[in-house]
Design a protein around this motif. Sequence first.
Motif, PDB file in Angstrom:
ATOM      1  N   MET A  15       0.891  -1.223  -0.203  1.00 45.88           N
ATOM      2  CA  MET A  15      -0.034   0.058  -0.007  1.00 45.88           C
ATOM      3  C   MET A  15       0.848   1.384  -0.006  1.00 45.88           C
ATOM      4  SD  MET A  15      -3.367   1.166   2.262  1.00 45.88           S
ATOM      5  CE  MET A  15      -2.986   0.487   3.503  1.00 45.88           C
ATOM      6  N   ASP A  16       0.434   2.307  -0.657  1.00 44.47           N
ATOM      7  CA  ASP A  16       1.018   3.508  -0.708  1.00 44.47           C
ATOM      8  C   ASP A  16       1.366   4.066   0.788  1.00 44.47           C
ATOM      9  OD1 ASP A  16       1.343   3.377  -3.435  1.00 44.47           O
ATOM     10  OD2 ASP A  16      -0.439   4.865  -3.546  1.00 44.47           O
ATOM     11  N   SER A  17       2.386   4.959   0.872  1.00 45.16           N
ATOM     12  CA  SER A  17       2.714   5.425   2.243  1.00 45.16           C
ATOM     13  C   SER A  17       1.755   6.722   2.356  1.00 45.16           C
ATOM     14  CB  SER A  17       4.021   5.620   2.585  1.00 45.16           C
ATOM     15  OG  SER A  17       4.825   6.318   1.502  1.00 45.16           O
ATOM     16  N   ARG A  18       1.132   7.267   1.422  1.00 40.71           N
ATOM     17  CA  ARG A  18       0.571   8.533   1.706  1.00 40.71           C
ATOM     18  C   ARG A  18      -1.004   8.433   1.177  1.00 40.71           C
ATOM     19  NH1 ARG A  18       3.294  10.313   4.856  1.00 40.71           N
ATOM     20  NH2 ARG A  18       2.554  12.263   5.045  1.00 40.71           N
ATOM     21  N   CYS A  19      -1.943   9.270   1.636  1.00 41.12           N
ATOM     22  CA  CYS A  19      -3.250   9.210   1.370  1.00 41.12           C
ATOM     23  C   CYS A  19      -3.359   9.592  -0.164  1.00 41.12           C
ATOM     24  CB  CYS A  19      -4.276  10.180   2.145  1.00 41.12           C
ATOM     25  SG  CYS A  19      -5.897  10.248   1.561  1.00 41.12           S
ATOM     26  N   ALA A  20      -4.164   8.864  -0.930  1.00 38.64           N
ATOM     27  CA  ALA A  20      -4.230   9.111  -2.474  1.00 38.64           C
ATOM     28  C   ALA A  20      -4.809  10.340  -2.789  1.00 38.64           C
ATOM     29  CB  ALA A  20      -4.975   7.973  -3.122  1.00 38.64           C
ATOM     30  N   LEU A  21      -5.721  11.265  -1.655  1.00 41.95           N
ATOM     31  CA  LEU A  21      -6.247  12.488  -1.917  1.00 41.95           C
ATOM     32  C   LEU A  21      -5.501  13.485  -1.643  1.00 41.95           C
ATOM     33  CD1 LEU A  21      -9.925  11.097  -1.380  1.00 41.95           C
ATOM     34  CD2 LEU A  21      -8.479  11.414  -3.492  1.00 41.95           C
ATOM     35  N   CYS A  22      -4.966  13.577  -0.202  1.00 41.91           N
ATOM     36  CA  CYS A  22      -4.448  14.699   0.378  1.00 41.91           C
ATOM     37  C   CYS A  22      -2.890  14.425   0.396  1.00 41.91           C
ATOM     38  CB  CYS A  22      -5.267  15.017   1.791  1.00 41.91           C
ATOM     39  SG  CYS A  22      -4.967  13.894   2.875  1.00 41.91           S
ATOM     40  N   GLY A  23      -2.419  13.184   0.472  1.00 43.68           N
ATOM     41  CA  GLY A  23      -1.053  13.176   0.676  1.00 43.68           C
ATOM     42  C   GLY A  23      -0.727  12.885   2.316  1.00 43.68           C
ATOM     43  N   GLY A  24      -1.528  12.815   3.122  1.00 41.73           N
ATOM     44  CA  GLY A  24      -1.496  12.734   4.423  1.00 41.73           C
ATOM     45  C   GLY A  24      -1.305  11.208   4.856  1.00 41.73           C
ATOM     46  N   PRO A  25      -0.934  10.798   6.030  1.00 40.53           N
ATOM     47  CA  PRO A  25      -0.876   9.407   6.204  1.00 40.53           C
ATOM     48  C   PRO A  25      -1.995   8.677   6.177  1.00 40.53           C
ATOM     49  CG  PRO A  25      -0.685  10.662   8.369  1.00 40.53           C
ATOM     50  CD  PRO A  25      -0.985  11.809   7.040  1.00 40.53           C
ATOM     51  N   PRO A  26      -1.884   7.357   5.506  1.00 38.40           N
ATOM     52  CA  PRO A  26      -2.989   6.590   5.435  1.00 38.40           C
ATOM     53  C   PRO A  26      -3.601   6.292   6.816  1.00 38.40           C
ATOM     54  CG  PRO A  26      -1.150   5.474   4.780  1.00 38.40           C
ATOM     55  CD  PRO A  26      -0.964   7.054   4.811  1.00 38.40           C
ATOM     56  N   HIS A  27      -4.650   5.705   6.924  1.00 33.67           N
ATOM     57  CA  HIS A  27      -5.338   5.223   8.061  1.00 33.67           C
ATOM     58  C   HIS A  27      -4.710   3.634   8.349  1.00 33.67           C
ATOM     59  CE1 HIS A  27      -7.884   4.947  11.848  1.00 33.67           C
ATOM     60  NE2 HIS A  27      -8.210   3.953  11.326  1.00 33.67           N
ATOM     61  N   PRO A  28      -4.322   3.351   9.617  1.00 33.73           N
ATOM     62  CA  PRO A  28      -3.534   1.933   9.713  1.00 33.73           C
ATOM     63  C   PRO A  28      -4.668   1.044   9.330  1.00 33.73           C
ATOM     64  CG  PRO A  28      -2.946   3.333  11.405  1.00 33.73           C
ATOM     65  CD  PRO A  28      -4.018   4.148  10.591  1.00 33.73           C
ATOM     66  N   GLY A  29      -4.433  -0.091   8.515  1.00 37.68           N
ATOM     67  CA  GLY A  29      -5.344  -0.979   8.395  1.00 37.68           C
ATOM     68  C   GLY A  29      -6.376  -0.937   7.183  1.00 37.68           C
ATOM     69  N   ALA A  30      -6.272   0.274   6.714  1.00 36.42           N
ATOM     70  CA  ALA A  30      -7.369   0.561   5.721  1.00 36.42           C
ATOM     71  C   ALA A  30      -7.035  -0.082   4.421  1.00 36.42           C
ATOM     72  CB  ALA A  30      -7.368   2.095   5.547  1.00 36.42           C
ATOM     73  N   PRO A  31      -8.038  -0.634   3.858  1.00 34.34           N
ATOM     74  CA  PRO A  31      -7.788  -1.180   2.535  1.00 34.34           C
ATOM     75  C   PRO A  31      -7.341  -0.547   1.371  1.00 34.34           C
ATOM     76  CG  PRO A  31     -10.035  -1.042   2.940  1.00 34.34           C
ATOM     77  CD  PRO A  31      -9.434  -0.485   3.861  1.00 34.34           C
ATOM     78  N   LEU A  32      -7.542   0.857   1.532  1.00 34.91           N
ATOM     79  CA  LEU A  32      -7.162   1.951   0.382  1.00 34.91           C
ATOM     80  C   LEU A  32      -6.436   2.760   1.189  1.00 34.91           C
ATOM     81  CD1 LEU A  32     -10.809   2.630  -0.966  1.00 34.91           C
ATOM     82  CD2 LEU A  32      -9.068   1.044  -2.008  1.00 34.91           C
ATOM     83  N   ALA A  33      -5.429   3.376   0.182  1.00 35.67           N
ATOM     84  CA  ALA A  33      -4.654   4.558   0.811  1.00 35.67           C
ATOM     85  C   ALA A  33      -5.410   5.763   0.838  1.00 35.67           C
ATOM     86  CB  ALA A  33      -3.480   4.526  -0.333  1.00 35.67           C
ATOM     87  N   LEU A  34      -6.230   5.663   2.076  1.00 35.25           N
ATOM     88  CA  LEU A  34      -6.763   6.989   2.456  1.00 35.25           C
ATOM     89  C   LEU A  34      -6.537   7.249   3.859  1.00 35.25           C
ATOM     90  CD1 LEU A  34     -10.290   6.322   0.558  1.00 35.25           C
ATOM     91  CD2 LEU A  34      -8.357   7.733  -0.187  1.00 35.25           C
ATOM     92  N   CYS A  35      -6.427   8.439   4.198  1.00 30.07           N
ATOM     93  CA  CYS A  35      -6.402   8.906   5.492  1.00 30.07           C
ATOM     94  C   CYS A  35      -7.995   8.834   6.122  1.00 30.07           C
ATOM     95  CB  CYS A  35      -5.844  10.613   5.679  1.00 30.07           C
ATOM     96  SG  CYS A  35      -7.126  11.546   4.925  1.00 30.07           S
ATOM     97  N   LEU A  36      -7.836   9.033   7.553  1.00 25.05           N
ATOM     98  CA  LEU A  36      -9.050   8.863   8.364  1.00 25.05           C
ATOM     99  C   LEU A  36     -10.287   9.615   7.956  1.00 25.05           C
ATOM    100  CD1 LEU A  36     -10.717   7.126  10.570  1.00 25.05           C
ATOM    101  CD2 LEU A  36      -9.873   9.039  12.133  1.00 25.05           C
ATOM    102  N   THR A  37      -9.914  10.874   7.518  1.00 27.53           N
ATOM    103  CA  THR A  37     -10.906  11.948   6.983  1.00 27.53           C
ATOM    104  C   THR A  37     -11.601  11.558   5.671  1.00 27.53           C
ATOM    105  OG1 THR A  37      -9.762  13.623   8.341  1.00 27.53           O
ATOM    106  CG2 THR A  37     -11.181  14.278   6.462  1.00 27.53           C
ATOM    107  N   HIS A  38     -10.786  10.879   4.976  1.00 22.19           N
ATOM    108  CA  HIS A  38     -11.178  10.614   3.549  1.00 22.19           C
ATOM    109  C   HIS A  38     -12.080   9.361   3.850  1.00 22.19           C
ATOM    110  CE1 HIS A  38      -8.607  13.689   1.882  1.00 22.19           C
ATOM    111  NE2 HIS A  38      -9.757  14.097   1.261  1.00 22.19           N
ATOM    112  N   LEU A  39     -11.431   8.473   4.457  1.00 24.18           N
ATOM    113  CA  LEU A  39     -12.299   7.182   4.580  1.00 24.18           C
ATOM    114  C   LEU A  39     -13.824   7.250   5.329  1.00 24.18           C
ATOM    115  CD1 LEU A  39      -9.610   4.874   6.320  1.00 24.18           C
ATOM    116  CD2 LEU A  39     -10.993   4.342   4.074  1.00 24.18           C
ATOM    117  N   LEU A  40     -13.730   8.240   6.131  1.00 23.91           N
ATOM    118  CA  LEU A  40     -15.181   8.696   6.834  1.00 23.91           C
ATOM    119  C   LEU A  40     -16.018   9.460   5.631  1.00 23.91           C
ATOM    120  CD1 LEU A  40     -13.946  10.007  10.368  1.00 23.91           C
ATOM    121  CD2 LEU A  40     -15.079   7.946   9.594  1.00 23.91           C
ATOM    122  N   GLU A  41     -15.433   9.988   4.877  1.00 21.90           N
ATOM    123  CA  GLU A  41     -16.061  10.746   3.712  1.00 21.90           C
ATOM    124  C   GLU A  41     -16.669   9.680   2.807  1.00 21.90           C
ATOM    125  OE1 GLU A  41     -14.014  13.924   1.734  1.00 21.90           O
ATOM    126  OE2 GLU A  41     -13.656  14.800   3.432  1.00 21.90           O
ATOM    127  N   ALA A  42     -15.839   8.638   2.559  1.00 22.52           N
ATOM    128  CA  ALA A  42     -16.071   7.733   1.628  1.00 22.52           C
ATOM    129  C   ALA A  42     -17.259   6.639   2.331  1.00 22.52           C
ATOM    130  CB  ALA A  42     -15.080   6.708   1.369  1.00 22.52           C
TER     131      ALA A  42
END
Length: 179
Positions: A1-28
Amino acid sequence: MDSRCALCGGPPHPGAPLALCLTHLLEAHDWVAGEFGMTDLLPSPCVFCGSRLGVRYPSGWLCAVCEWRVGEVPPDDPAASRVDVVYYLRFRDRIKIGTTANPAQRFAALPHDEVLAFERGDRTLEQRRHAEFAHLRIPGTEWFETDESLLAHVASLRAPTPDPWSLLARWRSESAARA
């Protein structure tokens, strides 16, 4: 998995199936919940079918079994939700093919081990099924010997919804909604 959120470049949420930060996971998540609903327990049993399982949308709740909108009053007229069905009951090694608009009441008077399936239809469809499986019919009854063709037909009826009662609840809800 990428080491940055695919949308904002922030750190991805641990264990997320997609390279997304918590904010973007919650939006999804919020988008999916609004678009497809979230399955959850209803605030109270469905007034139409009694189920406790529901789907929550931003616009309100639907029963997950019969799709009755929570808060809507069921019709006073039982004919509004009448649905004639051809039923398939198993008793030991035989299957009964009959028709009714009130399966629970009808089955109380019949020996059976299992409700196999419901098929939407009236006496006309019942007579077609009797003719289709006439080679299996026990003379003078609506009971049939079990064989592969009859079991395959029952399996095809159960394929979309294995629980015949939930299918009947949905048909009744649809009938009442049209009325």
